[in-house]
Design a protein around this motif. Structure first.
Motif, PDB file in Angstrom:
ATOM      1  N   GLY A 106       0.772  -1.234   0.000  1.00 21.51           N
ATOM      2  CA  GLY A 106       0.000   0.000   0.000  1.00 21.51           C
ATOM      3  C   GLY A 106       0.803   1.282   0.000  1.00 21.51           C
ATOM      4  N   GLY A 107       2.131   1.192   0.077  1.00 25.40           N
ATOM      5  CA  GLY A 107       2.889   2.437   0.089  1.00 25.40           C
ATOM      6  C   GLY A 107       4.369   2.209   0.308  1.00 25.40           C
ATOM      7  N   TYR A 108       5.022   3.239   0.842  1.00 27.09           N
ATOM      8  CA  TYR A 108       6.455   3.194   1.143  1.00 27.09           C
ATOM      9  C   TYR A 108       6.664   3.463   2.623  1.00 27.09           C
ATOM     10  CZ  TYR A 108       6.835   3.884  -3.926  1.00 27.09           C
ATOM     11  OH  TYR A 108       6.716   3.756  -5.282  1.00 27.09           O
ATOM     12  N   LEU A 167      17.080   3.296  18.378  1.00 28.51           N
ATOM     13  CA  LEU A 167      15.671   3.523  18.068  1.00 28.51           C
ATOM     14  C   LEU A 167      15.467   3.472  16.549  1.00 28.51           C
ATOM     15  CD1 LEU A 167      12.924   4.412  19.480  1.00 28.51           C
ATOM     16  CD2 LEU A 167      13.519   6.733  18.732  1.00 28.51           C
ATOM     17  N   ARG A 168      14.310   2.971  16.136  1.00 29.07           N
ATOM     18  CA  ARG A 168      13.931   2.966  14.725  1.00 29.07           C
ATOM     19  C   ARG A 168      12.635   3.756  14.573  1.00 29.07           C
ATOM     20  NH1 ARG A 168      13.100  -2.239  13.780  1.00 29.07           N
ATOM     21  NH2 ARG A 168      15.171  -2.666  12.885  1.00 29.07           N
ATOM     22  N   ALA A 169      12.661   4.759  13.721  1.00 31.18           N
ATOM     23  CA  ALA A 169      11.455   5.517  13.367  1.00 31.18           C
ATOM     24  C   ALA A 169      10.986   5.055  11.993  1.00 31.18           C
ATOM     25  CB  ALA A 169      11.749   7.012  13.364  1.00 31.18           C
ATOM     26  N   ARG A 170       9.709   4.723  11.894  1.00 31.65           N
ATOM     27  CA  ARG A 170       9.156   4.215  10.628  1.00 31.65           C
ATOM     28  C   ARG A 170       8.047   5.167  10.173  1.00 31.65           C
ATOM     29  NH1 ARG A 170       7.109  -1.407  12.429  1.00 31.65           N
ATOM     30  NH2 ARG A 170       6.207  -1.340  10.331  1.00 31.65           N
ATOM     31  N   LEU A 171       8.294   5.860   9.063  1.00 29.10           N
ATOM     32  CA  LEU A 171       7.329   6.799   8.492  1.00 29.10           C
ATOM     33  C   LEU A 171       6.675   6.136   7.278  1.00 29.10           C
ATOM     34  CD1 LEU A 171       6.032   9.619   8.213  1.00 29.10           C
ATOM     35  CD2 LEU A 171       8.023  10.292   6.843  1.00 29.10           C
ATOM     36  N   PHE A 172       5.386   5.827   7.398  1.00 27.54           N
ATOM     37  CA  PHE A 172       4.645   5.180   6.305  1.00 27.54           C
ATOM     38  C   PHE A 172       3.879   6.230   5.516  1.00 27.54           C
ATOM     39  CE2 PHE A 172       0.539   3.519   4.803  1.00 27.54           C
ATOM     40  CZ  PHE A 172       0.994   2.604   3.867  1.00 27.54           C
ATOM     41  N   LEU A 173       4.049   6.207   4.194  1.00 27.21           N
ATOM     42  CA  LEU A 173       3.336   7.110   3.286  1.00 27.21           C
ATOM     43  C   LEU A 173       2.621   6.256   2.247  1.00 27.21           C
ATOM     44  CD1 LEU A 173       6.144   9.762   2.751  1.00 27.21           C
ATOM     45  CD2 LEU A 173       4.080  10.023   4.155  1.00 27.21           C
ATOM     46  N   PRO A 174       1.286   6.356   2.162  1.00 25.04           N
ATOM     47  CA  PRO A 174       0.540   5.482   1.241  1.00 25.04           C
ATOM     48  C   PRO A 174       0.676   5.932  -0.206  1.00 25.04           C
ATOM     49  CG  PRO A 174      -0.965   6.978   2.344  1.00 25.04           C
ATOM     50  CD  PRO A 174       0.389   7.231   2.942  1.00 25.04           C
ATOM     51  N   ARG A 175       0.612   4.957  -1.109  1.00 29.33           N
ATOM     52  CA  ARG A 175       0.567   5.233  -2.543  1.00 29.33           C
ATOM     53  C   ARG A 175      -0.864   5.279  -2.997  1.00 29.33           C
ATOM     54  NH1 ARG A 175       4.955   1.114  -3.196  1.00 29.33           N
ATOM     55  NH2 ARG A 175       3.251  -0.350  -3.026  1.00 29.33           N
ATOM     56  N   PRO A 176      -1.182   6.092  -3.991  1.00 32.50           N
ATOM     57  CA  PRO A 176      -2.503   5.991  -4.616  1.00 32.50           C
ATOM     58  C   PRO A 176      -2.645   4.630  -5.270  1.00 32.50           C
ATOM     59  CG  PRO A 176      -1.438   8.064  -5.203  1.00 32.50           C
ATOM     60  CD  PRO A 176      -0.409   7.211  -4.523  1.00 32.50           C
ATOM     61  N   PRO A 177      -3.886   4.100  -5.419  1.00 30.00           N
ATOM     62  CA  PRO A 177      -4.080   2.772  -6.015  1.00 30.00           C
ATOM     63  C   PRO A 177      -3.432   2.627  -7.392  1.00 30.00           C
ATOM     64  CG  PRO A 177      -6.105   3.542  -5.026  1.00 30.00           C
ATOM     65  CD  PRO A 177      -5.133   4.692  -4.956  1.00 30.00           C
ATOM     66  N   ALA A 178      -3.406   3.714  -8.179  1.00 35.54           N
ATOM     67  CA  ALA A 178      -2.850   3.614  -9.530  1.00 35.54           C
ATOM     68  C   ALA A 178      -1.349   3.357  -9.500  1.00 35.54           C
ATOM     69  CB  ALA A 178      -3.137   4.899 -10.304  1.00 35.54           C
ATOM     70  N   ASN A 179      -0.679   3.754  -8.398  1.00 34.80           N
ATOM     71  CA  ASN A 179       0.753   3.580  -8.318  1.00 34.80           C
ATOM     72  C   ASN A 179       1.155   2.376  -7.484  1.00 34.80           C
ATOM     73  OD1 ASN A 179       1.169   5.892  -9.813  1.00 34.80           O
ATOM     74  ND2 ASN A 179       1.277   7.229  -8.031  1.00 34.80           N
TER      75      ASN A 179
END
Length: 458
Positions: free
Chosen positions: A375-377, A443-455
């Motif tokens: 769903g994203g990166y 420490l680990r920071a995880r930043l999730f950014l969703p992709r649009p469905p087309a990508n």
């Protein structure tokens, strides 16, 4: 609430059509069964009466014509469902059931008083009746025949056979009627569902866009009253939220800008302080105030206002790491293939830079990587520092919360960095998570950014 079965449709329109279709089918079945049973009783009573009366009429005719003409008259009156024959009186009779005996008694009451004396018999037979040839379409085991034997004159009798062809079983008729009703009501249900579901779909899309931090679109205020009122309430709510956020943003921006003027004036005035020690303390306090003011201005610009555009997230993260590396900061970038993403690039850059600078400040070194996830990166920033206790990991996202109790800006920051990261992530429909590294150190920071469905990758 309708239970969720395995194959139960998930959209409102499909559920409405299925529920209406099932209701129509079941109601048609119940009504068909009720009327079929009632009509069957009425039809059979009427049919038996007509058969008995016709047999009575023919037997009366047979008594009034010469014996030689009786067989020809019987043959002439035969039809598709009627067979007649005149035969000598038989003496070996099959016993009658109670139903057959009642029919025989009814037929006997219909005969004229001066009719030839003798037994009147009625037999119900299924399949091929004895002594009668049936057409191919009636040669079925469920074909019912009513065989009536009536004495004509002494020594002879009339055998009248009525063949009742089996009709289509009532469930078939019911199913056909139900299917036709389901087809008609499904079209009507689809029309209603479309008018009802379309505004709800627009409402859901607008709510999702608002959750991603995009400008809230206006929802069409159409459809049934309940749906229209929901759309009106949503539009009113988004207008109010937008005004509130804009008001807060303008307030923070105004406060930040207004603070710059007295800070500048105080810097000038400090130059006239003759005590070097006092001048140093005042200069340090002004620097802290300047840092805090810039943080407030950064938070005011944090989310909203910037349009989304297509970027390469991998190139963006690489440029941040390169900039910090040029400044002498210990930052390692793992590298990644092109990662297309539609986002507000300035906000995402600010969020990732905050995470990397935090890792350098508290962990001595930042290890940055980018990962493809469903769903994203996911941007991961890891350090080798002391970490954050699990019970404090949610609190650090609150404004002005600093775990460094000295409140020193050089060691504890302003307390707005992670707050800004969280606001930017949620404004894009993503999230930020903090956890221990796999090795247990840092420490680990995880930043999730969703992709649009087309990508999104399959």
């Amino acid at each position: 609430m309708i239970p969720r079965f395995r194959f139960w449709p998930r959209t409102l329109g499909a559920q409405l059509i299925v529920v209406i279709s099932l209701a129509i089918f079941l109601s048609n079945g119940a009504v068909a069964l009720w009327f079929e049973l009632g009509a069957e009783r009425l039809n059979e009573a009427d049919l038996v009466q007509r058969m008995l009366e016709r047999t009575r009429d023919l037997s009366s005719l047979m008594t009034s014509i010469p014996p030689k003409a009786r067989m020809a008259a019987a043959t002439a009156m035969e039809g598709r469902f009627w067979r007649y024959r005149v035969q000598p009186t038989a003496h070996d009779r099959a016993p009658m059931t109670s139903r057959e005996a009642k029919l025989a008694a009814r037929l006997e009451t219909l005969l004229p008083p001066r009719h030839a004396q003798g037994p009147v018999e009625v037999h119900i037979h299924y399949g091929k009746p004895p002594g009668v040839e049936l057409p191919p379409d009636m040669q079925r085991p469920d074909t019912m025949s009513l065989i009536m034997t009536v004495p004509i004159v002494r020594g002879s009798e009339l055998v009248a056979t009525y063949i009742r062809p089996p009709g289509p079983p009532w469930p078939t008729e019911m199913i056909l009627a139900a299917l036709l009703s389901v087809l008609i009501t499904s079209v009507a249900g689809a029309y209603i569902a479309r008018n009802m579901a379309r505004p709800l779909t627009k409402l859901a899309e607008a709510a999702a866009a608002t959750a991603r931090g995009e400008p809230a679109p206006r929802v069409p205020e159409v459809g049934p009253d309940d749906v229209r009122r929901a759309a009106e309430a949503f539009n009113t709510m988004t207008d109010q939220v937008t005004r509130t956020l804009e008001s807060q943003r303008h307030l923070l921006s105004a406060v930040g800008h207004d603070l710059r003027t007295p800070i500048t004036a105080m810097r000038i005035n400090i130059e006239f302080v003759s005590d070097p020690e006092l001048q140093e303390r005042l200069q340090k306090n002004l620097e802290e105030l300047q840092v805090l003011t810039e943080a407030v201005l950064s938070a005011a610009r944090g989310t909203g206002g910037e349009p989304s555009r297509q970027i390469d997230l991998s190139a963006l993260v690489e440029s941040i790491c390169a900039d910090l590396d040029d400044l002498g900061e210990p930052v390692d970038w793992a590298g990644h293939a092109a990662a297309p993403l539609s986002c507000r690039a300035g906000e995402v850059r600010r969020a990732i830079r905050n995470l990397v600078e935090n890792a350098v400040a508290y962990g001595g070194k930042a290890e940055v990587s980018l990962h493809d996830v469903p769903g994203g990166y996911e941007v991961r920033v890891e350090d080798r520092g002391p970490g954050i206790p699990p019970e404090e990991r949610q609190r650090v996202f609150e404004p002005f919360v600093r775990l460094e109790i000295s409140r020193n800006l050089e060691t504890g920051g302003t307390g707005l960095g992670l707050t800004l990261v969280k606001a930017i992530a949620e404004g894009h429909g993503g999230r930020i998570m903090l956890e221990d590294r796999d090795e247990g150190h840092g420490l680990r920071a995880r930043l999730f950014l969703p992709r649009p469905p087309a990508n999104a990758h399959s």
